[in-house]
Every structure is written in structure tokens, then in C-alpha cells.
Design a protein around this motif. Structure first.
Motif, PDB file in Angstrom:
ATOM      1  N   SER A  89      -1.112 -39.208 -39.103  1.00 47.98           N
ATOM      2  CA  SER A  89      -2.056 -38.185 -39.578  1.00 47.98           C
ATOM      3  C   SER A  89      -2.996 -37.868 -38.419  1.00 47.98           C
ATOM      4  O   SER A  89      -2.896 -38.480 -37.351  1.00 47.98           O
ATOM      5  CB  SER A  89      -2.877 -38.702 -40.767  1.00 47.98           C
ATOM      6  N   CYS A  90      -3.907 -36.963 -38.649  1.00 50.50           N
ATOM      7  CA  CYS A  90      -4.970 -36.734 -37.666  1.00 50.50           C
ATOM      8  C   CYS A  90      -5.736 -38.039 -37.460  1.00 50.50           C
ATOM      9  O   CYS A  90      -5.991 -38.783 -38.406  1.00 50.50           O
ATOM     10  CB  CYS A  90      -5.912 -35.659 -38.177  1.00 50.50           C
ATOM     11  N   MET A  91      -6.107 -38.311 -36.202  1.00 49.47           N
ATOM     12  CA  MET A  91      -6.808 -39.557 -35.876  1.00 49.47           C
ATOM     13  C   MET A  91      -8.326 -39.373 -35.813  1.00 49.47           C
ATOM     14  O   MET A  91      -9.045 -40.302 -35.533  1.00 49.47           O
ATOM     15  CB  MET A  91      -6.310 -40.076 -34.524  1.00 49.47           C
ATOM     16  N   HIS A  92      -8.791 -38.150 -35.990  1.00 54.30           N
ATOM     17  CA  HIS A  92     -10.235 -37.880 -35.951  1.00 54.30           C
ATOM     18  C   HIS A  92     -10.874 -38.492 -34.698  1.00 54.30           C
ATOM     19  O   HIS A  92     -11.823 -39.282 -34.758  1.00 54.30           O
ATOM     20  CB  HIS A  92     -10.901 -38.339 -37.254  1.00 54.30           C
ATOM     21  N   CYS A  93     -10.286 -38.074 -33.555  1.00 58.57           N
ATOM     22  CA  CYS A  93     -10.650 -38.618 -32.238  1.00 58.57           C
ATOM     23  C   CYS A  93     -12.140 -38.419 -31.931  1.00 58.57           C
ATOM     24  O   CYS A  93     -12.711 -37.361 -32.239  1.00 58.57           O
ATOM     25  CB  CYS A  93      -9.855 -37.913 -31.145  1.00 58.57           C
ATOM     26  N   GLY A  94     -12.746 -39.408 -31.262  1.00 65.17           N
ATOM     27  CA  GLY A  94     -14.110 -39.253 -30.768  1.00 65.17           C
ATOM     28  C   GLY A  94     -14.182 -38.182 -29.695  1.00 65.17           C
ATOM     29  O   GLY A  94     -15.156 -37.429 -29.609  1.00 65.17           O
ATOM     30  N   ALA A  96     -12.119 -35.207 -29.082  1.00 64.31           N
ATOM     31  CA  ALA A  96     -11.063 -34.450 -29.755  1.00 64.31           C
ATOM     32  C   ALA A  96     -10.669 -33.235 -28.933  1.00 64.31           C
ATOM     33  O   ALA A  96     -11.413 -32.261 -28.845  1.00 64.31           O
ATOM     34  CB  ALA A  96     -11.535 -34.032 -31.142  1.00 64.31           C
ATOM     35  N   GLY A  97      -9.465 -33.298 -28.344  1.00 64.56           N
ATOM     36  CA  GLY A  97      -8.989 -32.179 -27.538  1.00 64.56           C
ATOM     37  C   GLY A  97      -8.912 -30.892 -28.336  1.00 64.56           C
ATOM     38  O   GLY A  97      -9.209 -29.811 -27.829  1.00 64.56           O
ATOM     39  N   CYS A  98      -8.517 -30.996 -29.594  1.00 61.38           N
ATOM     40  CA  CYS A  98      -8.380 -29.797 -30.432  1.00 61.38           C
ATOM     41  C   CYS A  98      -9.711 -29.070 -30.540  1.00 61.38           C
ATOM     42  O   CYS A  98      -9.772 -27.839 -30.480  1.00 61.38           O
ATOM     43  CB  CYS A  98      -7.867 -30.179 -31.815  1.00 61.38           C
ATOM     44  N   MET A  99     -10.773 -29.824 -30.692  1.00 60.33           N
ATOM     45  CA  MET A  99     -12.098 -29.222 -30.879  1.00 60.33           C
ATOM     46  C   MET A  99     -12.623 -28.658 -29.558  1.00 60.33           C
ATOM     47  O   MET A  99     -13.244 -27.592 -29.522  1.00 60.33           O
ATOM     48  CB  MET A  99     -13.042 -30.298 -31.416  1.00 60.33           C
ATOM     49  N   ALA A 115     -15.783 -36.878 -39.104  1.00 66.75           N
ATOM     50  CA  ALA A 115     -14.472 -36.254 -39.288  1.00 66.75           C
ATOM     51  C   ALA A 115     -14.348 -35.030 -38.388  1.00 66.75           C
ATOM     52  O   ALA A 115     -15.336 -34.347 -38.119  1.00 66.75           O
ATOM     53  CB  ALA A 115     -14.293 -35.835 -40.748  1.00 66.75           C
ATOM     54  N   VAL A 116     -13.120 -34.750 -37.922  1.00 67.08           N
ATOM     55  CA  VAL A 116     -12.843 -33.505 -37.200  1.00 67.08           C
ATOM     56  C   VAL A 116     -12.320 -32.521 -38.239  1.00 67.08           C
ATOM     57  O   VAL A 116     -11.199 -32.638 -38.721  1.00 67.08           O
ATOM     58  CB  VAL A 116     -11.839 -33.732 -36.053  1.00 67.08           C
ATOM     59  N   MET A 117     -13.155 -31.569 -38.585  1.00 71.35           N
ATOM     60  CA  MET A 117     -12.937 -30.676 -39.715  1.00 71.35           C
ATOM     61  C   MET A 117     -12.697 -29.252 -39.201  1.00 71.35           C
ATOM     62  O   MET A 117     -12.947 -28.976 -38.024  1.00 71.35           O
ATOM     63  CB  MET A 117     -14.175 -30.770 -40.611  1.00 71.35           C
ATOM     64  N   ALA A 132      -3.395 -29.233 -27.226  1.00 72.58           N
ATOM     65  CA  ALA A 132      -4.429 -30.181 -26.790  1.00 72.58           C
ATOM     66  C   ALA A 132      -4.384 -31.504 -27.541  1.00 72.58           C
ATOM     67  O   ALA A 132      -5.050 -32.453 -27.143  1.00 72.58           O
ATOM     68  CB  ALA A 132      -5.806 -29.536 -26.983  1.00 72.58           C
ATOM     69  N   CYS A 133      -3.624 -31.580 -28.609  1.00 70.81           N
ATOM     70  CA  CYS A 133      -3.619 -32.805 -29.430  1.00 70.81           C
ATOM     71  C   CYS A 133      -2.592 -33.798 -28.910  1.00 70.81           C
ATOM     72  O   CYS A 133      -1.404 -33.490 -28.854  1.00 70.81           O
ATOM     73  CB  CYS A 133      -3.307 -32.464 -30.881  1.00 70.81           C
ATOM     74  N   PRO A 134      -3.001 -35.003 -28.535  1.00 69.88           N
ATOM     75  CA  PRO A 134      -2.039 -35.988 -28.038  1.00 69.88           C
ATOM     76  C   PRO A 134      -1.232 -36.663 -29.143  1.00 69.88           C
ATOM     77  O   PRO A 134      -0.348 -37.471 -28.855  1.00 69.88           O
ATOM     78  CB  PRO A 134      -2.939 -37.005 -27.322  1.00 69.88           C
ATOM     79  N   PHE A 135      -1.524 -36.339 -30.385  1.00 67.49           N
ATOM     80  CA  PHE A 135      -0.825 -36.976 -31.504  1.00 67.49           C
ATOM     81  C   PHE A 135       0.066 -36.005 -32.288  1.00 67.49           C
ATOM     82  O   PHE A 135       0.559 -36.366 -33.354  1.00 67.49           O
ATOM     83  CB  PHE A 135      -1.849 -37.620 -32.458  1.00 67.49           C
ATOM     84  N   ASP A 136       0.241 -34.787 -31.768  1.00 77.44           N
ATOM     85  CA  ASP A 136       1.139 -33.832 -32.420  1.00 77.44           C
ATOM     86  C   ASP A 136       0.756 -33.605 -33.890  1.00 77.44           C
ATOM     87  O   ASP A 136       1.582 -33.715 -34.788  1.00 77.44           O
ATOM     88  CB  ASP A 136       2.600 -34.327 -32.318  1.00 77.44           C
ATOM     89  N   VAL A 137      -0.508 -33.286 -34.113  1.00 80.70           N
ATOM     90  CA  VAL A 137      -1.001 -33.203 -35.489  1.00 80.70           C
ATOM     91  C   VAL A 137      -1.159 -31.778 -36.035  1.00 80.70           C
ATOM     92  O   VAL A 137      -0.630 -31.483 -37.111  1.00 80.70           O
ATOM     93  CB  VAL A 137      -2.334 -33.983 -35.627  1.00 80.70           C
ATOM     94  N   PRO A 138      -1.894 -30.874 -35.372  1.00 79.24           N
ATOM     95  CA  PRO A 138      -2.195 -29.606 -36.053  1.00 79.24           C
ATOM     96  C   PRO A 138      -0.935 -28.832 -36.441  1.00 79.24           C
ATOM     97  O   PRO A 138       0.009 -28.727 -35.671  1.00 79.24           O
ATOM     98  CB  PRO A 138      -3.016 -28.821 -35.016  1.00 79.24           C
ATOM     99  N   ARG A 139      -0.955 -28.318 -37.650  1.00 76.59           N
ATOM    100  CA  ARG A 139       0.094 -27.430 -38.143  1.00 76.59           C
ATOM    101  C   ARG A 139      -0.561 -26.118 -38.540  1.00 76.59           C
ATOM    102  O   ARG A 139      -1.773 -26.026 -38.647  1.00 76.59           O
ATOM    103  CB  ARG A 139       0.811 -28.039 -39.358  1.00 76.59           C
ATOM    104  N   SER A 147      -4.047 -26.373 -40.164  1.00 75.68           N
ATOM    105  CA  SER A 147      -3.934 -27.190 -41.371  1.00 75.68           C
ATOM    106  C   SER A 147      -3.700 -28.629 -40.939  1.00 75.68           C
ATOM    107  O   SER A 147      -2.791 -28.902 -40.156  1.00 75.68           O
ATOM    108  CB  SER A 147      -2.749 -26.664 -42.199  1.00 75.68           C
ATOM    109  N   LYS A 148      -4.539 -29.539 -41.425  1.00 72.73           N
ATOM    110  CA  LYS A 148      -4.388 -30.959 -41.083  1.00 72.73           C
ATOM    111  C   LYS A 148      -5.305 -31.789 -41.968  1.00 72.73           C
ATOM    112  O   LYS A 148      -6.102 -31.224 -42.739  1.00 72.73           O
ATOM    113  CB  LYS A 148      -4.701 -31.199 -39.595  1.00 72.73           C
ATOM    114  N   CYS A 149      -5.223 -33.108 -41.843  1.00 73.51           N
ATOM    115  CA  CYS A 149      -6.094 -34.026 -42.580  1.00 73.51           C
ATOM    116  C   CYS A 149      -7.564 -33.725 -42.286  1.00 73.51           C
ATOM    117  O   CYS A 149      -7.951 -33.486 -41.143  1.00 73.51           O
ATOM    118  CB  CYS A 149      -5.755 -35.461 -42.174  1.00 73.51           C
TER     119      CYS A 149
END
Ligand code: SF4
Ligand code: SF4
Ligand code: SF4
Length: 270
Positions: A89-94, A96-99, A115-117, A132-139, A147-149
Motif C-alpha cells: 500500500s502507500c507507505m506515507h513516506c516522511g 514523499a516524492g509524490c508530494m 498521512a500523505v493525502m 516519483a514513487c519508489p513503491f509503485d503506488v499511485p493509480r 487514487s491510493k490509500c
């Protein structure tokens, strides 16, 4: 907004003692997937059409309608097959590349619980967060919105546990203060994955073997994100526009956009 306030809204924000998180303990997971179902129920997410691909792992990957999934790892053993069940799932990184890379103001933000919302109304569908996400999360959903956790931000801001942790009867998902969860895992003799990676993941793992045994990656921060933050972001502010700046950044970091075949997974960046 002052620089300090801006920093608080960006990655690496110090959310201090209020930071909440999940602790995942794969050895306690029995693969029942009640957490997947509870997440769908709380977030009113529809089912995904799937096919039998020769494994009990289903669906095979995260989708716009599947915010968490249990990854099934099979290992041969003396008595047949050993299973290891590991949440994705999303790891809610401290950090956060996505953000950091998102050019649309307010589309991805951090809540006071850590949370990364996201705000779908502000998402422009550029899909830079995918890269930008190293965990292959955003859809991306059917409207081309992220769309993600959410770390159940609507629940935890009201003092509730996340739906997935509430549904988990074995203790494989625990929700609480991040610091407390990590301290408890260490006291119980576990190694903790994610304690310091990317300035601390909001979703940490209590493990006994190396992260590789659980298919957990060594996450890295994409260098192009820093370039965007320091150089290109001002263009989106002074009038180039978020979409145009995003297109420019996409071209620099990923290359020209291509027409993509229809993808049932909803993954925007493949
Ligand atoms: S509900 Fe708990 S035990 Fe069941 S699959 Fe999810 S994490 Fe594993
Ligand atoms: S796991 Fe990916 S989507 Fe989730 S906060 Fe980290 S960079 Fe963002
Ligand atoms: S924290 Fe909430 S949104 Fe995230 S996987 Fe668990 S139930 Fe779903």
C-alpha cells in the motif's frame, strides 16, 4: 505562507509526536484479506474484475479501487510450500516524492497526523507522482485522478483506527502513534523496516529477516524531484501553469508522452 510553513507542507515535515502510523508484522498475517475488504467497504470502492492466474494472490496488483493488497510469497520447504503474506500500500513516506513533485497546489498534502493525502478536485492527472514513487503506488481512476490509500484520514482525524487495522484479527496490522509502534516492535525483538528510510515511513514493518525476503525495496528518492522543487516549481506559480510545468517536467524526466493502451489496472505511468 512562510518558508517554515511551506516546509511543513512539503516532504520531510516534522509532524512530531502527533504522527500516526501502521505497523505491519508479516509473520502474524494469515492471508485472509479481511483488510482488503474492510478498506473497500469503508472507502466504498467497487470490486475489480480479475482472472485466475494460478495463484491465490488476487488482485495481482494495486488498482484505483484497491488501496491495499496482500502480496503472497511462496517458498519451497521440507513439508511443501511456506507462505509469507506481505501488505502492499502507500507507505506515507516522511519524504514523499509524490508530494514534492506534484505541480498542482494542494493536490497532494500531508495531514496533521502524518498521512500523505490528496484532493482529487485539484489533481490535474499529470501522473508525475507515479514516476516519483519508489513503491509503485499511485493509480489513476476513470476520471484520471490520483487514487491510493489515505491512511483513513477521515477516520483517524476523528480518533478512530484505520479500517484495515480494525479488521485484522491477528495483529498483523496495528495502528497507533508511529513512535510507539516502532518501540514496541523493537522490544519484541523485531527489526524495523522503514524507521529511517525517506525520513521515516508512516507504514513500517516488523521483520525477522532481510527486507529482500519480504520483497521490500530499498527506497530511493528520485533526484529529478529535487530539480523540480528548486527550479521548475516557481514557473507553475508565476503563471506557466501547473499543467504546462508538469508537461515540461514529464518531458525532461520521463520523455515524450505516448498514447497508452487501455490498462485495466488503472496504473497511469506504465
Ligand atoms: S486482515 Fe490481517 S491477517 Fe488478514 S490478510 Fe489482512 S493483515 Fe493478514
Ligand atoms: S509510497 Fe509513494 S504514493 Fe505513498 S507517500 Fe510514498 S511516494 Fe507518495
Ligand atoms: S489505512 Fe484505510 S485507506 Fe489505507 S489501506 Fe487501510 S483501510 Fe484502506
Amino acid at each position: 505562507m512562510t518558508n517554515t510553513e511551506k516546509q511543513r507542507m512539503m516532504s520531510g515535515v516534522d509532524v512530531g509526536k502527533k504522527r500516526k502510523g501502521l505497523l505491519i508484522t508479516p509473520e502474524l498475517c494469515i492471508g485472509c484479506r479481511a483488510c482488503q475488504t474492510a478498506c473497500k467497504q469503508w472507502n466504498r470502492l467497487p470490486g475489480d474484475r480479475t482472472v485466475n492466474s494460478g495463484t491465490y494472490e488476487n488482485p495481482p496488483r494495486l488498482t484505483p479501487h484497491l488501496f491495499n493488497k496482500i502480496h503472497f510469497i511462496e517458498k519451497n520447504s521440507n513439508v511443501g510450500v511456506d507462505w509469507l503474506f506481505v501488505r502492499r500500500s502507500c507507505m506515507h513516506c516522511g519524504q514523499a516524492g509524490c508530494m514534492d513533485i506534484c505541480p498542482a497546489p494542494g493536490a497532494i498534502f500531508r495531514t496533521k497526523e502524518g498521512a500523505v493525502m490528496y484532493d482529487k478536485k485539484k489533481c490535474i492527472g499529470c501522473k508525475l507522482c507515479v514516476a516519483a514513487c519508489p513503491f509503485d503506488v499511485p493509480r489513476y481512476d476513470e476520471n484520471d485522478k490520483i487514487s491510493k490509500c489515505t491512511l483513513c484520514s477521515d477516520r483517524i482525524s476523528n480518533g478512530l483506527s484505520t479500517a484495515c487495522a480494525k479488521a485484522c484479527t491477528t495483529g498483523a496490522i496495528k495502528f497507533s502513534s508511529r513512535d510507539g509502534l516502532i518501540a514496541g516492535a523493537k522490544t519484541a525483538g523485531y527489526k524495523v523496516y522503514g524507521e529511517n528510510d525517506l525520513k521515516g515511513l508512516g507504514v513500517t514493518f516488523a521483520i525477522r529477516e532481510s527486507p529482500e525476503a519480504y520483497n521490500l525495496p530499498d527506497p530511493t528518492y528520485n533526484a529529478s524531484i529535487a530539480f523540480w522543487d528548486g527550479f521548475l516549481r516557481p514557473f507553475s506559480v508565476i503563471g506557466l501553469g501547473a499543467a504546462a510545468a508538469a508537461a515540461l517536467l514529464h518531458y525532461i524526466t520521463i520523455g515524450p508522452k505516448e498514447v497508452e493502451p487501455e490498462d485495466e489496472s488503472g496504473k497511469g505511468g506504465e
